[in-house]
Design a protein around this motif. Structure first.
Motif, PDB file in Angstrom:
ATOM      1  N   ARG A  63       0.834  -1.218   0.000  1.00  0.00           N
ATOM      2  CA  ARG A  63       0.000   0.000   0.000  1.00  0.00           C
ATOM      3  C   ARG A  63       0.862   1.259   0.000  1.00  0.00           C
ATOM      4  O   ARG A  63       0.552   2.238  -0.666  1.00  0.00           O
ATOM      5  CB  ARG A  63      -0.922  -0.002   1.222  1.00  0.00           C
ATOM      6  N   GLN A  64       1.956   1.237   0.725  1.00  0.00           N
ATOM      7  CA  GLN A  64       2.831   2.405   0.817  1.00  0.00           C
ATOM      8  C   GLN A  64       3.908   2.429  -0.274  1.00  0.00           C
ATOM      9  O   GLN A  64       4.709   3.356  -0.316  1.00  0.00           O
ATOM     10  CB  GLN A  64       3.499   2.441   2.202  1.00  0.00           C
ATOM     11  N   ASP A  65       3.924   1.400  -1.129  1.00  0.00           N
ATOM     12  CA  ASP A  65       4.903   1.292  -2.211  1.00  0.00           C
ATOM     13  C   ASP A  65       6.335   1.393  -1.672  1.00  0.00           C
ATOM     14  O   ASP A  65       7.158   2.160  -2.160  1.00  0.00           O
ATOM     15  CB  ASP A  65       4.643   2.355  -3.280  1.00  0.00           C
ATOM     16  N   VAL A  66       6.611   0.596  -0.645  1.00  0.00           N
ATOM     17  CA  VAL A  66       7.915   0.585   0.023  1.00  0.00           C
ATOM     18  C   VAL A  66       8.608  -0.743  -0.263  1.00  0.00           C
ATOM     19  O   VAL A  66       7.986  -1.797  -0.209  1.00  0.00           O
ATOM     20  CB  VAL A  66       7.734   0.772   1.557  1.00  0.00           C
ATOM     21  N   ARG A  67       9.896  -0.675  -0.587  1.00  0.00           N
ATOM     22  CA  ARG A  67      10.706  -1.871  -0.791  1.00  0.00           C
ATOM     23  C   ARG A  67      11.632  -2.028   0.413  1.00  0.00           C
ATOM     24  O   ARG A  67      12.186  -1.053   0.922  1.00  0.00           O
ATOM     25  CB  ARG A  67      11.556  -1.779  -2.052  1.00  0.00           C
ATOM     26  N   VAL A  68      11.816  -3.266   0.841  1.00  0.00           N
ATOM     27  CA  VAL A  68      12.645  -3.564   2.003  1.00  0.00           C
ATOM     28  C   VAL A  68      13.580  -4.723   1.662  1.00  0.00           C
ATOM     29  O   VAL A  68      13.467  -5.336   0.607  1.00  0.00           O
ATOM     30  CB  VAL A  68      11.792  -3.938   3.241  1.00  0.00           C
ATOM     31  N   THR A  69      14.475  -5.008   2.587  1.00  0.00           N
ATOM     32  CA  THR A  69      15.298  -6.209   2.504  1.00  0.00           C
ATOM     33  C   THR A  69      14.854  -7.150   3.610  1.00  0.00           C
ATOM     34  O   THR A  69      14.809  -6.772   4.772  1.00  0.00           O
ATOM     35  CB  THR A  69      16.794  -5.882   2.666  1.00  0.00           C
ATOM     36  N   PHE A  70      14.513  -8.369   3.221  1.00  0.00           N
ATOM     37  CA  PHE A  70      14.130  -9.413   4.163  1.00  0.00           C
ATOM     38  C   PHE A  70      15.342 -10.306   4.420  1.00  0.00           C
ATOM     39  O   PHE A  70      15.897 -10.871   3.482  1.00  0.00           O
ATOM     40  CB  PHE A  70      12.999 -10.278   3.605  1.00  0.00           C
ATOM     41  N   PHE A  71      15.756 -10.428   5.673  1.00  0.00           N
ATOM     42  CA  PHE A  71      16.788 -11.369   6.090  1.00  0.00           C
ATOM     43  C   PHE A  71      16.059 -12.589   6.633  1.00  0.00           C
ATOM     44  O   PHE A  71      15.375 -12.506   7.649  1.00  0.00           O
ATOM     45  CB  PHE A  71      17.695 -10.747   7.156  1.00  0.00           C
ATOM     46  N   ALA A  72      16.187 -13.718   5.942  1.00  0.00           N
ATOM     47  CA  ALA A  72      15.336 -14.863   6.242  1.00  0.00           C
ATOM     48  C   ALA A  72      16.100 -16.069   6.765  1.00  0.00           C
ATOM     49  O   ALA A  72      17.182 -16.403   6.283  1.00  0.00           O
ATOM     50  CB  ALA A  72      14.544 -15.252   4.993  1.00  0.00           C
ATOM     51  N   ALA A  73      15.480 -16.705   7.763  1.00  0.00           N
ATOM     52  CA  ALA A  73      15.903 -17.992   8.313  1.00  0.00           C
ATOM     53  C   ALA A  73      14.670 -18.887   8.337  1.00  0.00           C
ATOM     54  O   ALA A  73      13.540 -18.395   8.295  1.00  0.00           O
ATOM     55  CB  ALA A  73      16.464 -17.814   9.722  1.00  0.00           C
ATOM     56  N   ASN A  74      14.857 -20.164   8.424  1.00  0.00           N
ATOM     57  CA  ASN A  74      13.721 -21.083   8.447  1.00  0.00           C
ATOM     58  C   ASN A  74      13.228 -21.292   9.889  1.00  0.00           C
ATOM     59  O   ASN A  74      13.154 -22.408  10.383  1.00  0.00           O
ATOM     60  CB  ASN A  74      14.079 -22.419   7.802  1.00  0.00           C
ATOM     61  N   GLU A  75      12.870 -20.199  10.532  1.00  0.00           N
ATOM     62  CA  GLU A  75      12.399 -20.259  11.912  1.00  0.00           C
ATOM     63  C   GLU A  75      11.007 -20.868  11.987  1.00  0.00           C
ATOM     64  O   GLU A  75      10.239 -20.826  11.022  1.00  0.00           O
ATOM     65  CB  GLU A  75      12.366 -18.849  12.508  1.00  0.00           C
ATOM     66  N   ALA A  76      10.678 -21.419  13.152  1.00  0.00           N
ATOM     67  CA  ALA A  76       9.348 -21.978  13.376  1.00  0.00           C
ATOM     68  C   ALA A  76       8.302 -20.877  13.222  1.00  0.00           C
ATOM     69  O   ALA A  76       8.530 -19.729  13.604  1.00  0.00           O
ATOM     70  CB  ALA A  76       9.269 -22.587  14.774  1.00  0.00           C
ATOM     71  N   THR A  77       7.163 -21.242  12.645  1.00  0.00           N
ATOM     72  CA  THR A  77       6.097 -20.281  12.382  1.00  0.00           C
ATOM     73  C   THR A  77       4.812 -20.697  13.093  1.00  0.00           C
ATOM     74  O   THR A  77       4.652 -21.852  13.488  1.00  0.00           O
ATOM     75  CB  THR A  77       5.839 -20.172  10.869  1.00  0.00           C
ATOM     76  N   LYS A  78       3.901 -19.728  13.243  1.00  0.00           N
ATOM     77  CA  LYS A  78       2.609 -20.011  13.880  1.00  0.00           C
ATOM     78  C   LYS A  78       1.799 -21.002  13.051  1.00  0.00           C
ATOM     79  O   LYS A  78       1.018 -21.765  13.586  1.00  0.00           O
ATOM     80  CB  LYS A  78       1.809 -18.720  14.077  1.00  0.00           C
ATOM     81  N   GLU A  79       1.973 -20.945  11.735  1.00  0.00           N
ATOM     82  CA  GLU A  79       1.318 -21.923  10.855  1.00  0.00           C
ATOM     83  C   GLU A  79       2.307 -22.292   9.757  1.00  0.00           C
ATOM     84  O   GLU A  79       3.164 -21.515   9.379  1.00  0.00           O
ATOM     85  CB  GLU A  79       0.018 -21.363  10.266  1.00  0.00           C
ATOM     86  N   GLY A  80       2.201 -23.501   9.291  1.00  0.00           N
ATOM     87  CA  GLY A  80       3.087 -23.938   8.223  1.00  0.00           C
ATOM     88  C   GLY A  80       4.309 -24.665   8.743  1.00  0.00           C
ATOM     89  O   GLY A  80       4.407 -25.022   9.912  1.00  0.00           O
ATOM     90  N   ASP A  81       5.263 -24.833   7.851  1.00  0.00           N
ATOM     91  CA  ASP A  81       6.428 -25.676   8.092  1.00  0.00           C
ATOM     92  C   ASP A  81       7.728 -24.888   8.199  1.00  0.00           C
ATOM     93  O   ASP A  81       8.770 -25.333   7.764  1.00  0.00           O
ATOM     94  CB  ASP A  81       6.527 -26.719   6.981  1.00  0.00           C
ATOM     95  N   GLY A  82       7.683 -23.710   8.765  1.00  0.00           N
ATOM     96  CA  GLY A  82       8.863 -22.866   8.902  1.00  0.00           C
ATOM     97  C   GLY A  82       8.805 -21.700   7.934  1.00  0.00           C
ATOM     98  O   GLY A  82       8.141 -21.761   6.897  1.00  0.00           O
ATOM     99  N   ARG A  95       6.651 -11.414  -2.694  1.00  0.00           N
ATOM    100  CA  ARG A  95       7.550 -10.312  -2.307  1.00  0.00           C
ATOM    101  C   ARG A  95       8.640 -10.134  -3.374  1.00  0.00           C
ATOM    102  O   ARG A  95       9.048  -9.011  -3.663  1.00  0.00           O
ATOM    103  CB  ARG A  95       8.205 -10.575  -0.941  1.00  0.00           C
ATOM    104  N   GLY A  96       9.096 -11.231  -3.955  1.00  0.00           N
ATOM    105  CA  GLY A  96      10.075 -11.128  -5.035  1.00  0.00           C
ATOM    106  C   GLY A  96       9.508 -10.398  -6.240  1.00  0.00           C
ATOM    107  O   GLY A  96      10.164  -9.538  -6.827  1.00  0.00           O
ATOM    108  N   ARG A  97       8.269 -10.716  -6.607  1.00  0.00           N
ATOM    109  CA  ARG A  97       7.626 -10.032  -7.745  1.00  0.00           C
ATOM    110  C   ARG A  97       7.413  -8.546  -7.456  1.00  0.00           C
ATOM    111  O   ARG A  97       7.384  -7.744  -8.384  1.00  0.00           O
ATOM    112  CB  ARG A  97       6.296 -10.701  -8.073  1.00  0.00           C
ATOM    113  N   GLU A  98       7.268  -8.192  -6.204  1.00  0.00           N
ATOM    114  CA  GLU A  98       7.069  -6.786  -5.819  1.00  0.00           C
ATOM    115  C   GLU A  98       8.374  -5.991  -5.802  1.00  0.00           C
ATOM    116  O   GLU A  98       8.344  -4.773  -5.646  1.00  0.00           O
ATOM    117  CB  GLU A  98       6.407  -6.701  -4.445  1.00  0.00           C
ATOM    118  N   GLY A  99       9.511  -6.672  -5.943  1.00  0.00           N
ATOM    119  CA  GLY A  99      10.787  -5.962  -6.032  1.00  0.00           C
ATOM    120  C   GLY A  99      11.558  -5.843  -4.734  1.00  0.00           C
ATOM    121  O   GLY A  99      12.508  -5.059  -4.655  1.00  0.00           O
ATOM    122  N   HIS A 100      11.195  -6.605  -3.724  1.00  0.00           N
ATOM    123  CA  HIS A 100      11.944  -6.575  -2.465  1.00  0.00           C
ATOM    124  C   HIS A 100      13.268  -7.310  -2.639  1.00  0.00           C
ATOM    125  O   HIS A 100      13.439  -8.119  -3.546  1.00  0.00           O
ATOM    126  CB  HIS A 100      11.126  -7.215  -1.338  1.00  0.00           C
TER     127      HIS A 100
END
Length: 192
Positions: A63-82, A95-100
């Protein structure tokens, strides 16, 4: 000032310099320093966490047309498999298609616990404690090659699910980068 909110990760906003819009100055900056001409860059980064508010974060960034950098690890999540598992793969792809941008936070979110004494001719060794994966919560001894592999594993997974080449950066879990051997580990892993 950093604030909590990304499901356990830290939202970090970096202001290079200059006064706040009201002229008060940013925390930690020299209020006597005059403002530079033109806008100052702001770098917004997110670390993964339990991902519970990830849809909200994505909606606000879009909505704000903001791009960020995501630093990702396979941490446990509230739903799903990490955070880097198949459940969240479509979220990351969007997020990749949005240009982050993306970078590694190590795959198993391995915290540095201490360097071990050097032994003649042996590779550098140190203690880590992953918070994710099969070894979560266990104290382990790793070499720089082991750590490099964990950094690369997260970067490879990000590339696979986003279609975007990750930046040659990494963020250490718990921001433990002040240790004497961290720069050596980062350079050895091709990260800065």
């Amino acid at each position: 000032m950093p604030s909590r909110g990304w499901g356990g990760g830290v939202v970090c906003i970096h202001f290079d310099s200059g006064p706040a819009p009201d002229g008060a100055g940013f925390p930690g900056k020299n209020p006597e320093k005059p403002a530079k001409a033109g806008p100052e860059p702001v770098y917004l980064t997110f670390d993964t966490g339990h991902m519970a508010i990830a849809p909200f974060v994505a909606e606000v960034l879009h909505r704000q047309d903001v791009r960020v950098t995501f630093f990702a690890a396979n941490e446990a999540t509230k739903e799903g498999d990490g955070a880097l598992g198949s459940h969240w793969a479509p979220w990351w792809a969007a997020r990749g298609r949005e240009g982050h941008a993306f970078a590694s936070h190590t795959f198993d979110h391995a915290y540095w616990r201490g360097d071990l004494p050097a032994r003649g001719g042996e590779p550098l060794r140190f203690r880590v404690r992953p918070t994710a994966g099969a070894q979560a919560g266990r104290d382990l001894v790793w070499t720089a090659d082991d750590y490099r592999a964990d950094i690369a594993r997260a970067a490879d997974r990000l590339r696979a699910i986003t279609g975007v080449a990750p930046l040659p950066l990494w963020r250490a879990p718990a921001a433990s980068t002040r240790r004497p051997c961290w720069p050596q580990r980062a350079r050895a892993a091709g990260r800065t």
